[in-house]
Motif scaffolding. Structure first.
Motif, PDB file in Angstrom:
ATOM      1  N   ASP A  90      -0.301   0.009  -2.652  1.00 33.96           N
ATOM      2  CA  ASP A  90       0.003  -1.000  -1.912  1.00 33.96           C
ATOM      3  C   ASP A  90      -1.027  -1.386  -0.832  1.00 33.96           C
ATOM      4  OD1 ASP A  90       2.565  -1.260  -2.791  1.00 33.96           O
ATOM      5  OD2 ASP A  90       3.648  -0.159  -1.096  1.00 33.96           O
ATOM      6  N   VAL A  91      -1.447  -2.711  -0.450  1.00 30.56           N
ATOM      7  CA  VAL A  91      -2.330  -3.238   0.084  1.00 30.56           C
ATOM      8  C   VAL A  91      -2.008  -4.081   1.112  1.00 30.56           C
ATOM      9  CG1 VAL A  91      -4.017  -3.130  -1.614  1.00 30.56           C
ATOM     10  CG2 VAL A  91      -2.661  -5.167  -1.426  1.00 30.56           C
ATOM     11  N   LYS A  92      -0.772  -4.036   1.596  1.00 27.11           N
ATOM     12  CA  LYS A  92      -0.143  -4.896   2.679  1.00 27.11           C
ATOM     13  C   LYS A  92      -0.810  -4.435   4.053  1.00 27.11           C
ATOM     14  CE  LYS A  92       4.118  -3.719   2.010  1.00 27.11           C
ATOM     15  NZ  LYS A  92       4.222  -2.921   0.743  1.00 27.11           N
ATOM     16  N   GLY A  93      -1.485  -5.524   4.787  1.00 25.50           N
ATOM     17  CA  GLY A  93      -2.101  -5.255   6.092  1.00 25.50           C
ATOM     18  C   GLY A  93      -1.368  -6.034   7.197  1.00 25.50           C
ATOM     19  N   THR A  94      -1.709  -5.614   8.301  1.00 22.83           N
ATOM     20  CA  THR A  94      -1.015  -6.131   9.706  1.00 22.83           C
ATOM     21  C   THR A  94      -1.885  -7.373   9.975  1.00 22.83           C
ATOM     22  OG1 THR A  94      -2.313  -4.714  11.058  1.00 22.83           O
ATOM     23  CG2 THR A  94      -0.278  -4.071  10.259  1.00 22.83           C
ATOM     24  N   SER A  95      -3.147  -7.626   9.432  1.00 18.93           N
ATOM     25  CA  SER A  95      -3.961  -8.930   9.779  1.00 18.93           C
ATOM     26  C   SER A  95      -4.078  -9.782   8.604  1.00 18.93           C
ATOM     27  CB  SER A  95      -5.177  -8.585  10.491  1.00 18.93           C
ATOM     28  OG  SER A  95      -5.884  -9.291  11.066  1.00 18.93           O
ATOM     29  N   PHE A  96      -5.219 -10.492   8.707  1.00 22.22           N
ATOM     30  CA  PHE A  96      -5.368 -11.396   7.810  1.00 22.22           C
ATOM     31  C   PHE A  96      -5.869 -11.075   6.463  1.00 22.22           C
ATOM     32  CE2 PHE A  96      -9.152 -11.093  10.124  1.00 22.22           C
ATOM     33  CZ  PHE A  96     -10.303 -11.106   9.131  1.00 22.22           C
ATOM     34  N   GLU A  99       1.378   0.974  16.717  1.00 21.97           N
ATOM     35  CA  GLU A  99       2.750   1.669  15.855  1.00 21.97           C
ATOM     36  C   GLU A  99       2.679   0.753  14.562  1.00 21.97           C
ATOM     37  OE1 GLU A  99       5.746   1.682  18.643  1.00 21.97           O
ATOM     38  OE2 GLU A  99       5.000   3.550  19.613  1.00 21.97           O
ATOM     39  N   GLN A 100       2.389  -0.420  14.577  1.00 23.15           N
ATOM     40  CA  GLN A 100       3.009  -1.248  13.452  1.00 23.15           C
ATOM     41  C   GLN A 100       2.068  -0.930  12.438  1.00 23.15           C
ATOM     42  OE1 GLN A 100       2.252  -5.420  14.074  1.00 23.15           O
ATOM     43  NE2 GLN A 100       3.546  -6.030  12.229  1.00 23.15           N
ATOM     44  N   PHE A 101       0.473  -0.933  12.735  1.00 22.72           N
ATOM     45  CA  PHE A 101      -0.477  -0.498  11.883  1.00 22.72           C
ATOM     46  C   PHE A 101      -0.307   0.824  11.313  1.00 22.72           C
ATOM     47  CE2 PHE A 101      -4.856   0.815  11.060  1.00 22.72           C
ATOM     48  CZ  PHE A 101      -5.091   0.068  10.200  1.00 22.72           C
ATOM     49  N   ASN A 102       0.013   1.692  12.323  1.00 19.60           N
ATOM     50  CA  ASN A 102       0.556   3.158  11.893  1.00 19.60           C
ATOM     51  C   ASN A 102       1.354   3.410  10.839  1.00 19.60           C
ATOM     52  OD1 ASN A 102      -0.103   6.039  12.096  1.00 19.60           O
ATOM     53  ND2 ASN A 102       1.749   6.130  12.993  1.00 19.60           N
ATOM     54  N   ASN A 103       2.437   2.786  10.916  1.00 21.16           N
ATOM     55  CA  ASN A 103       3.699   2.704  10.092  1.00 21.16           C
ATOM     56  C   ASN A 103       3.364   2.142   8.821  1.00 21.16           C
ATOM     57  OD1 ASN A 103       5.235   4.031  11.937  1.00 21.16           O
ATOM     58  ND2 ASN A 103       6.111   2.297  12.926  1.00 21.16           N
ATOM     59  N   LEU A 104       2.578   1.135   8.905  1.00 18.24           N
ATOM     60  CA  LEU A 104       2.319   0.123   7.653  1.00 18.24           C
ATOM     61  C   LEU A 104       1.210   1.099   6.872  1.00 18.24           C
ATOM     62  CD1 LEU A 104       2.997  -2.218   5.573  1.00 18.24           C
ATOM     63  CD2 LEU A 104       1.213  -3.541   7.002  1.00 18.24           C
ATOM     64  N   MET A 105       0.196   1.721   7.352  1.00 17.12           N
ATOM     65  CA  MET A 105      -0.531   2.342   6.647  1.00 17.12           C
ATOM     66  C   MET A 105      -0.131   3.843   5.987  1.00 17.12           C
ATOM     67  SD  MET A 105      -3.218   0.604   6.534  1.00 17.12           S
ATOM     68  CE  MET A 105      -2.126  -0.857   6.690  1.00 17.12           C
ATOM     69  N   ALA A 106       1.001   4.420   6.850  1.00 21.93           N
ATOM     70  CA  ALA A 106       1.831   5.476   6.318  1.00 21.93           C
ATOM     71  C   ALA A 106       2.394   5.263   5.235  1.00 21.93           C
ATOM     72  CB  ALA A 106       2.627   6.112   7.234  1.00 21.93           C
ATOM     73  N   GLN A 107       3.262   3.974   4.992  1.00 22.51           N
ATOM     74  CA  GLN A 107       3.878   3.244   3.918  1.00 22.51           C
ATOM     75  C   GLN A 107       3.026   3.187   2.692  1.00 22.51           C
ATOM     76  OE1 GLN A 107       6.206   0.134   4.960  1.00 22.51           O
ATOM     77  NE2 GLN A 107       7.019   1.090   6.707  1.00 22.51           N
ATOM     78  N   ASN A 108       1.803   2.741   2.847  1.00 26.45           N
ATOM     79  CA  ASN A 108       0.714   2.358   1.814  1.00 26.45           C
ATOM     80  C   ASN A 108       0.350   3.730   1.427  1.00 26.45           C
ATOM     81  OD1 ASN A 108       1.024  -0.417   2.500  1.00 26.45           O
ATOM     82  ND2 ASN A 108      -1.019  -0.921   3.099  1.00 26.45           N
ATOM     83  N   LEU A 109       0.285   4.535   2.103  1.00 25.62           N
ATOM     84  CA  LEU A 109      -0.400   5.973   1.480  1.00 25.62           C
ATOM     85  C   LEU A 109       0.459   6.484   0.660  1.00 25.62           C
ATOM     86  CD1 LEU A 109      -2.428   7.315   4.520  1.00 25.62           C
ATOM     87  CD2 LEU A 109      -3.450   6.602   2.353  1.00 25.62           C
ATOM     88  N   ILE A 110       2.042   6.553   1.195  1.00 25.83           N
ATOM     89  CA  ILE A 110       3.175   7.089   0.505  1.00 25.83           C
ATOM     90  C   ILE A 110       3.160   6.169  -1.111  1.00 25.83           C
ATOM     91  CG2 ILE A 110       5.553   7.185   0.296  1.00 25.83           C
ATOM     92  CD1 ILE A 110       5.520   7.845   3.394  1.00 25.83           C
ATOM     93  N   SER A 111       2.719   5.079  -1.134  1.00 29.41           N
ATOM     94  CA  SER A 111       3.068   4.323  -2.307  1.00 29.41           C
ATOM     95  C   SER A 111       2.059   4.785  -3.403  1.00 29.41           C
ATOM     96  CB  SER A 111       2.731   2.998  -2.093  1.00 29.41           C
ATOM     97  OG  SER A 111       1.130   2.842  -1.955  1.00 29.41           O
TER      98      SER A 111
END
Length: 306
Positions: free
Chosen positions: A238-244, A108-120
């Motif tokens: 946006d390029v924010k990721g949930t990992s390294f 869910e965390q990954f899905n939400n963050l990628m959705a935000q990145n795409l919206i950007s």
């Protein structure tokens, strides 16, 4: 959605008095200050009363000014955390993430963050800008595409798509980049893909292309990038990721959109070049779908063994 964007939408959806509108606009444009101001300090700043400040907060959907202020503080804290995470080394990022996360929660965390990145992509780049970049590239004689180390794969994919629909596209090899754009000149363009932490090599390429009077386009994650001053056009994703590692989801989305728009705008050449490639596509599909030939002697031997 960002905290300021959420606040902006709340303000747009309600009817405010002239003074309430003034207060709401001040809060929106001075969020980092309002985070630490009391209602009295804000009222004195704007020449109004504490009650009007509290009434404004309630009018735009908060139970109190303190709730609005808490939202702003949380938003600023997330921005600081994001900035520290993006600028940190891969080792520091993975240490920051250390600890068990449930599979569903991680997804869910990954899905939400990628959705935000795409919206950007479309919130930070207007349709007019994307059309302008597509036309600029099509009008350029030679199109140089450069990615440095982690963005090299993005440059390669973008170059691959462009080669099928337009001519004189060169993906610049990271190891010999300057030598490969040595002859760039007025009428050409250089498209650089570079994200935080920014590459000194990418900056040198943009500066050289600018000196040669070529058009320069930068795809980056922040308009405040130190490379921005050397680019004629700036695209942001946006390029924010949930990992390294930074995420390439949004940049790839933007590049594919841009390649598609260029193909549509350059339809005659696109059809001509794809027509040339069609037999190779067909040949590739035939190889993929055909069954391997079985030698008769091999079949006979297997039957005898049986």
């Amino acid at each position: 959605m960002g905290h300021l964007e959420d606040l902006r939408q709340r303000i747009a959806q309600v009817t405010l008095t002239r003074k309430e509108s003034e207060i709401a606009e001040f809060i929106l444009n001075n969020a980092s200050r309002v985070c630490f101001m009391s209602t009295r300090e804000l009222a004195e700043e704007l020449g109004t009363s504490d009650a009007t400040v509290i009434r404004t907060a309630r009018a735009i959907g908060y139970s109190s000014f303190l709730e609005l202020q808490k939202m702003l503080q949380d938003g600023m804290s997330r921005q600081i955390d994001d900035a520290e995470h993006v600028h940190a080394s891969p080792l520091k990022r993975i240490i920051h993430k250390e600890g068990h996360t449930a599979g569903k929660e991680a997804m869910e965390q990954f899905n939400n963050l990628m959705a935000q990145n795409l919206i950007s992509v479309f919130s930070k780049n207007t349709p007019e800008k994307l059309e302008r970049v597509a036309e600029l590239m099509l009008a350029s004689r030679c199109k140089y595409i450069s990615g440095q180390r982690p963005t090299a794969s993005l440059a390669a994919k973008f170059g691959f798509l462009l080669r099928m629909t337009t001519d004189r596209v060169q993906v610049v090899d990271d190891a010999y980049a300057l030598e490969q754009i040595l002859d760039i000149e007025e009428g050409d363009c250089l498209f650089v893909i570079d994200f935080t932490p920014h590459s000194q090599h990418a900056l040198q390429l943009l500066q050289y292309a600018g000196q040669r009077k070529a058009e320069t386009i930068l795809l980056t994650d922040k308009t405040s990038s130190p490379l921005s001053r050397c680019a004629n056009e700036i695209l942001v994703a946006d390029v924010k990721g949930t990992s390294f590692f930074n995420s390439n989801v949004a940049p790839l989305f933007l590049l594919e959109y841009l390649a598609g728009r260029m193909a549509e705008k350059n339809m005659e050449q696109t059809k001509h070049r794809l027509n040339i490639l069609e037999p190779y596509f067909e040949s590739h599909r035939a190889v993929k779908t055909s069954k391997p030939d079985v030698h008769p002697e091999t079949t006979e031997k297997k039957e005898n063994e049986t």
